[in-house]
Design a protein around this motif. Structure first.
Motif, PDB file in Angstrom:
ATOM      1  N   LEU A 194      50.170  38.918  -8.900  1.00  0.00           N
ATOM      2  CA  LEU A 194      49.380  38.588  -7.730  1.00  0.00           C
ATOM      3  C   LEU A 194      50.189  38.960  -6.487  1.00  0.00           C
ATOM      4  O   LEU A 194      51.380  38.664  -6.403  1.00  0.00           O
ATOM      5  CB  LEU A 194      49.041  37.102  -7.724  1.00  0.00           C
ATOM      6  N   LEU A 195      49.539  39.634  -5.536  1.00  0.00           N
ATOM      7  CA  LEU A 195      50.214  40.072  -4.312  1.00  0.00           C
ATOM      8  C   LEU A 195      49.637  39.383  -3.085  1.00  0.00           C
ATOM      9  O   LEU A 195      48.430  39.141  -3.004  1.00  0.00           O
ATOM     10  CB  LEU A 195      50.068  41.592  -4.147  1.00  0.00           C
ATOM     11  N   ASP A 196      50.512  39.075  -2.125  1.00  0.00           N
ATOM     12  CA  ASP A 196      50.099  38.553  -0.824  1.00  0.00           C
ATOM     13  C   ASP A 196      49.971  39.729   0.147  1.00  0.00           C
ATOM     14  O   ASP A 196      50.896  40.539   0.258  1.00  0.00           O
ATOM     15  CB  ASP A 196      51.149  37.582  -0.265  1.00  0.00           C
ATOM     16  N   ASN A 220      49.520  40.450   4.146  1.00  0.00           N
ATOM     17  CA  ASN A 220      49.629  39.785   5.435  1.00  0.00           C
ATOM     18  C   ASN A 220      49.526  40.846   6.517  1.00  0.00           C
ATOM     19  O   ASN A 220      50.447  41.631   6.708  1.00  0.00           O
ATOM     20  CB  ASN A 220      50.959  39.031   5.514  1.00  0.00           C
ATOM     21  N   GLN A 260      44.955  37.595  -0.928  1.00  0.00           N
ATOM     22  CA  GLN A 260      45.657  37.954  -2.152  1.00  0.00           C
ATOM     23  C   GLN A 260      44.782  38.839  -3.039  1.00  0.00           C
ATOM     24  O   GLN A 260      43.573  38.655  -3.101  1.00  0.00           O
ATOM     25  CB  GLN A 260      46.042  36.706  -2.960  1.00  0.00           C
ATOM     26  N   ASP A 293      45.308  41.221  -7.048  1.00  0.00           N
ATOM     27  CA  ASP A 293      46.201  41.655  -8.123  1.00  0.00           C
ATOM     28  C   ASP A 293      46.806  42.994  -7.765  1.00  0.00           C
ATOM     29  O   ASP A 293      46.183  43.796  -7.056  1.00  0.00           O
ATOM     30  CB  ASP A 293      45.437  41.804  -9.445  1.00  0.00           C
ATOM     31  N   SER A 294      47.999  43.272  -8.282  1.00  0.00           N
ATOM     32  CA  SER A 294      48.669  44.540  -7.963  1.00  0.00           C
ATOM     33  C   SER A 294      47.883  45.744  -8.459  1.00  0.00           C
ATOM     34  O   SER A 294      47.951  46.811  -7.871  1.00  0.00           O
ATOM     35  CB  SER A 294      50.087  44.558  -8.540  1.00  0.00           C
ATOM     36  N   GLY A 311      40.481  34.259   2.051  1.00  0.00           N
ATOM     37  CA  GLY A 311      41.753  34.315   2.755  1.00  0.00           C
ATOM     38  C   GLY A 311      41.657  33.626   4.097  1.00  0.00           C
ATOM     39  O   GLY A 311      40.750  32.841   4.358  1.00  0.00           O
ATOM     40  N   THR A 371      54.440  47.420  -2.855  1.00  0.00           N
ATOM     41  CA  THR A 371      54.913  46.345  -1.987  1.00  0.00           C
ATOM     42  C   THR A 371      55.752  46.936  -0.868  1.00  0.00           C
ATOM     43  O   THR A 371      56.286  48.031  -0.982  1.00  0.00           O
ATOM     44  CB  THR A 371      55.742  45.319  -2.779  1.00  0.00           C
ATOM     45  N   VAL A 398      52.958  43.696   2.192  1.00  0.00           N
ATOM     46  CA  VAL A 398      52.473  43.395   0.845  1.00  0.00           C
ATOM     47  C   VAL A 398      53.674  42.921   0.032  1.00  0.00           C
ATOM     48  O   VAL A 398      54.672  43.629  -0.069  1.00  0.00           O
ATOM     49  CB  VAL A 398      51.839  44.639   0.183  1.00  0.00           C
ATOM     50  N   LYS A 449      55.048  40.149  -3.445  1.00  0.00           N
ATOM     51  CA  LYS A 449      54.648  39.372  -4.619  1.00  0.00           C
ATOM     52  C   LYS A 449      54.405  37.932  -4.204  1.00  0.00           C
ATOM     53  O   LYS A 449      55.171  37.355  -3.443  1.00  0.00           O
ATOM     54  CB  LYS A 449      55.723  39.426  -5.696  1.00  0.00           C
ATOM     55  N   ALA A 450      53.330  37.356  -4.727  1.00  0.00           N
ATOM     56  CA  ALA A 450      52.985  35.968  -4.421  1.00  0.00           C
ATOM     57  C   ALA A 450      53.902  35.028  -5.196  1.00  0.00           C
ATOM     58  O   ALA A 450      54.359  35.344  -6.291  1.00  0.00           O
ATOM     59  CB  ALA A 450      51.531  35.696  -4.779  1.00  0.00           C
TER      60      ALA A 450
END
Length: 186
Positions: free
Chosen positions: A33-35, A37, A48, A50-51, A75, A128, A145, A147-148
């Motif tokens: 899972l990726l954040d 921002n 968020q 998925d990669s 979000g 990322t 970007v 990783k969460a």
């Protein structure tokens, strides 16, 4: 001899139970899972994905210019929790990032310093890092970007875990307290 058979049978049952519970608990691997921002002149967006999430749509507009996107992404947009109706990513002459969300309006940026994703529009894998995005009318934006953080287990999960350890401990204790009795006929 009977105690030995009973002991072997109990061990077999315990091993089978442990293996069955391991299979039940096993979860298939999935993408990280990726954040995302985003900060730009039109506001901020935090969401968020998925990669290597499967896009809701993917299309080639002009040869070498692909676009893919996602509908109804939850979000924080413009500082308020909500749902973006569309978030899309592109290559070539298509905008690198488009966000359509309440409190943010339509945000469109192009020309990232490095690609936001690898693969195809039908099967993208997000990269990322921090990306500088440009809009000739509004100014630059930054998309980070990363990783969460892994989710924190819910209290019910902890309760089940503790209950399981307690059950294992009680079983082991009761096995130790049993006295074997032998009967012999002479």
């Amino acid at each position: 001899m009977g105690n030995l058979i009973m002991s072997l049978t109990s061990k077999t049952i315990l091993r089978a139970g442990a293996m069955a519970s391991a299979l039940i608990v096993t979860v298939p691997a999935h993408a990280a899972l990726l954040d995302f921002n985003f900060a730009g002149p039109s506001g901020t967006a935090v969401f968020q994905l998925d990669s290597n999430a499967t896009p809701d749509f993917a299309k080639t507009v002009i040869a070498g210019s692909d676009q893919f996107g996602f509908y109804n992404v939850a979000g924080t947009f413009g500082g308020i929790n909500g749902t973006a109706s569309t978030i899309s990513f592109g290559t070539g002459i298509i905008a690198t990032l488009n966000i359509v969300a309440p409190n943010l309006g339509f945000t469109q940026f192009s020309g990232s310093s490095s690609p936001l994703f690898s693969g195809t529009a039908n099967n993208p894998t997000f990269n990322t890092g921090t990306f500088t995005l440009k809009n000739p009318f509004f100014g630059n934006g930054t998309l980070t970007v990363s990783k969460a953080a892994p989710p924190v287990p819910e209290p019910a999960t902890w309760a089940l875990l503790i209950l399981g350890f307690g059950a294992i401990g009680a079983t082991m204790r009761s096995r130790r307290d049993r006295k074997s009795t032998t009967v012999s006929y002479a």
